[in-house]
Scaffold this motif. Sequence first.
Motif, PDB file in Angstrom:
ATOM      1  N   TYR A  30       6.544  18.565  -6.068  1.00 39.91           N
ATOM      2  CA  TYR A  30       6.331  19.032  -4.869  1.00 39.91           C
ATOM      3  C   TYR A  30       6.298  17.453  -4.815  1.00 39.91           C
ATOM      4  CZ  TYR A  30       1.610  18.466  -3.620  1.00 39.91           C
ATOM      5  OH  TYR A  30       0.332  18.343  -3.263  1.00 39.91           O
ATOM      6  N   GLY A  31       7.003  16.393  -4.054  1.00 38.12           N
ATOM      7  CA  GLY A  31       7.100  14.887  -3.860  1.00 38.12           C
ATOM      8  C   GLY A  31       6.471  14.421  -2.746  1.00 38.12           C
ATOM      9  N   ALA A  32       6.187  13.638  -2.303  1.00 36.21           N
ATOM     10  CA  ALA A  32       5.787  12.773  -1.308  1.00 36.21           C
ATOM     11  C   ALA A  32       5.846  13.731  -0.009  1.00 36.21           C
ATOM     12  CB  ALA A  32       5.600  11.331  -1.278  1.00 36.21           C
ATOM     13  N   HIS A  33       7.616  13.566   0.181  1.00 37.95           N
ATOM     14  CA  HIS A  33       7.628  14.088   1.121  1.00 37.95           C
ATOM     15  C   HIS A  33       7.665  15.949   2.009  1.00 37.95           C
ATOM     16  CE1 HIS A  33      10.822  12.773   4.263  1.00 37.95           C
ATOM     17  NE2 HIS A  33      11.175  14.312   4.170  1.00 37.95           N
ATOM     18  N   ASP A  34       6.763  16.650   0.579  1.00 40.62           N
ATOM     19  CA  ASP A  34       6.623  17.737   1.596  1.00 40.62           C
ATOM     20  C   ASP A  34       4.976  17.966   1.307  1.00 40.62           C
ATOM     21  OD1 ASP A  34       9.167  18.779   1.511  1.00 40.62           O
ATOM     22  OD2 ASP A  34       9.792  18.693  -0.739  1.00 40.62           O
ATOM     23  N   ALA A  35       4.399  16.918   0.367  1.00 41.90           N
ATOM     24  CA  ALA A  35       2.770  17.308   0.264  1.00 41.90           C
ATOM     25  C   ALA A  35       2.437  18.216   1.931  1.00 41.90           C
ATOM     26  CB  ALA A  35       2.585  15.349   0.404  1.00 41.90           C
TER      27      ALA A  35
ATOM     28  N   GLY B   9       2.513  14.075   8.137  1.00 35.16           N
ATOM     29  CA  GLY B   9       1.706  14.251   6.818  1.00 35.16           C
ATOM     30  C   GLY B   9       2.792  14.221   5.856  1.00 35.16           C
ATOM     31  N   ARG B  10       4.355  13.513   5.837  1.00 30.25           N
ATOM     32  CA  ARG B  10       4.375  13.789   5.694  1.00 30.25           C
ATOM     33  C   ARG B  10       4.574  11.420   4.572  1.00 30.25           C
ATOM     34  NH1 ARG B  10       9.817  16.089   8.122  1.00 30.25           N
ATOM     35  NH2 ARG B  10       9.274  18.354   8.395  1.00 30.25           N
ATOM     36  N   ALA B  12       3.932   9.115   3.180  1.00 31.87           N
ATOM     37  CA  ALA B  12       3.248   8.237   1.549  1.00 31.87           C
ATOM     38  C   ALA B  12       3.080   6.997   1.069  1.00 31.87           C
ATOM     39  CB  ALA B  12       3.796   9.473   0.411  1.00 31.87           C
ATOM     40  N   ARG B  19       1.515   6.894  -6.431  1.00 31.58           N
ATOM     41  CA  ARG B  19       2.637   7.601  -5.636  1.00 31.58           C
ATOM     42  C   ARG B  19       1.808   7.982  -4.687  1.00 31.58           C
ATOM     43  NH1 ARG B  19       6.965   6.424  -3.030  1.00 31.58           N
ATOM     44  NH2 ARG B  19       8.158   8.570  -0.750  1.00 31.58           N
ATOM     45  N   MET B  21      -0.712  10.650  -0.882  1.00 35.95           N
ATOM     46  CA  MET B  21       0.133  11.618  -0.394  1.00 35.95           C
ATOM     47  C   MET B  21      -0.949  11.885   0.655  1.00 35.95           C
ATOM     48  SD  MET B  21       2.533  13.224  -2.403  1.00 35.95           S
ATOM     49  CE  MET B  21       3.052  13.125  -3.958  1.00 35.95           C
ATOM     50  N   TYR B  30      -3.978  11.011  -1.245  1.00 34.66           N
ATOM     51  CA  TYR B  30      -4.789  11.722  -2.085  1.00 34.66           C
ATOM     52  C   TYR B  30      -3.817  11.455  -2.966  1.00 34.66           C
ATOM     53  CZ  TYR B  30      -1.241  15.838  -1.173  1.00 34.66           C
ATOM     54  OH  TYR B  30      -0.267  16.853  -1.226  1.00 34.66           O
ATOM     55  N   THR B  37      -1.812  22.243  -2.489  1.00 37.95           N
ATOM     56  CA  THR B  37      -0.688  22.864  -1.831  1.00 37.95           C
ATOM     57  C   THR B  37       0.662  22.189  -1.832  1.00 37.95           C
ATOM     58  OG1 THR B  37      -0.851  23.435   0.534  1.00 37.95           O
ATOM     59  CG2 THR B  37      -1.884  25.095  -0.948  1.00 37.95           C
ATOM     60  N   CYS B  38       1.876  23.061  -1.192  1.00 38.12           N
ATOM     61  CA  CYS B  38       2.650  21.737  -0.554  1.00 38.12           C
ATOM     62  C   CYS B  38       2.943  22.101   0.539  1.00 38.12           C
ATOM     63  CB  CYS B  38       4.388  22.287  -1.533  1.00 38.12           C
ATOM     64  SG  CYS B  38       4.587  23.883  -1.514  1.00 38.12           S
ATOM     65  N   LYS B  39       3.979  21.436   0.972  1.00 37.86           N
ATOM     66  CA  LYS B  39       4.172  21.951   3.018  1.00 37.86           C
ATOM     67  C   LYS B  39       3.928  23.232   3.144  1.00 37.86           C
ATOM     68  CE  LYS B  39       5.908  19.794   7.100  1.00 37.86           C
ATOM     69  NZ  LYS B  39       7.309  20.282   6.619  1.00 37.86           N
TER      70      LYS B  39
END
Lengths: 254, 254
Positions: A30-35, B9-10, B12, B19, B21, B30, B37-39
């Motif tokens: 996952y990337g920053a958007h889906d953290a 939370g998105r 970054a 990059r 998060m 972090y 985990t992912c979102k």
Amino acid sequence: MLPHSVQSGRTAERDGGERRMKCVSCRDEYGAHDAGTCKECYEEASETEEELKREIEDLKAKVSFLRFDNHQQRPSFTDVVLVAYDGQPVPVPVPVPAHKAVLMSRSPVFKAMLETEMEESRSGTIKISDVSYDALRAFVNYLYTAEACLDEQMAYDLLVLAEKYQVKHLKAYCEKFLVSKLNWDNSIMSYAFAHQHNAKHVLDAALSMITENMNKVTKREEYVELLQKEPRLIVDIYEAYVAKLENTAAHKDS
Amino acid sequence: MLPHSVQSGRTAERDGGERRMKCVSCRDEYGAHDAGTCKECYEEASETEEELKREIEDLKAKVSFLRFDNHQQRPSFTDVVLVAYDGQPVPVPVPVPAHKAVLMSRSPVFKAMLETEMEESRSGTIKISDVSYDALRAFVNYLYTAEACLDEQMAYDLLVLAEKYQVKHLKAYCEKFLVSKLNWDNSIMSYAFAHQHNAKHVLDAALSMITENMNKVTKREEYVELLQKEPRLIVDIYEAYVAKLENTAAHKDS
């Protein structure tokens, strides 16, 4: 569900210039958007989940300990019987044996009845009117086990008994079941029933279902019947419906 | 604990080229190394947690429904009394009233005793030997409520009664408490007690505590006493200790 191995979740790869994480739960990148969460919070949440599951196991064991499991098969040392009258002048022939102590512990109405020198206490027979033998048996069984096998009819019957004998836990149980079975088809009947037996959760859910389907519902036979028998309840429906319409209009204006 | 707002939370930010998060739970930033985990998985885990909490609430309500809360204050319609004999030939004067149905539902020993025409069933008096009045009262109370206020002595006393009357739930409850109170100081006494009363969890935990503190424990008076009274138990300790030493040695070699 969170898996327990977190060690291998640290790998990260560069993909098109963006640094990508690997989710420790689903293993996808996952990337920053889906953290979601950092590793520490993930581990904390996993621990919380484990603790909650342990608590559930403990509580289930407690419920199983406190339940009288074999009551219905071979009740021992019972000191009272409950007899169902299903609308006929003679009782349903099979009495349901029980223990005064259990009835009193579960229902303040039975408590008051049995503590004082009322007829039921002296005779050791409690007459329960307007109820089938099956519903009475299920009712007594619930007082011993906190369990019932419900269909809609049984949920209606038990809710009536629960309300009459103030068995809150059973009433909540039936209400939850009836709310889950609500649809626009049975909403008027549920609404009238809930009003009659003081079932607030069913009432609110039915009213909401009705106002969402006003056009369909007002064409139904049950609606016309209710209008004739209890017009006050139809007024309540219209009040709720109009409030909803006004609310929607105000929302659009702003 | 997972907070419910995940929208923010998105964000970054780039920090030193990496990059970073933002964790939706603790709100800290972090990097790849600390990825959890992912979102989507976070939201799923939050839902699971909420579901578990709802289940806990439901189970707590069930426990509270099934419990006989006011038994000890004003027991009604009791049909049996339990009498404590604390080692003296005359009983402790105050009997503890109870319901045969409750005793039978909680203990297979009481069930067998009361179902058959044994003296206890006929006389309505059950004599409980080698127990204080307080322990007996706590024991009966547990049968009604699945609750006990424990200190170490009470846990020992109730475990003995639980084992004697085969009340598994109470036994597990006492064992859990005693394991939590284990230290090298009381480990020999706990070990001997656990052996005598078939308390496997306490036995295993005490044995492990003893073998971890062999040098200190073997110097204690209780150890010498046990060696004289029950040398077989000391052999068990040495067997466990030697197995541990061999295991450690094998681990080092490899």
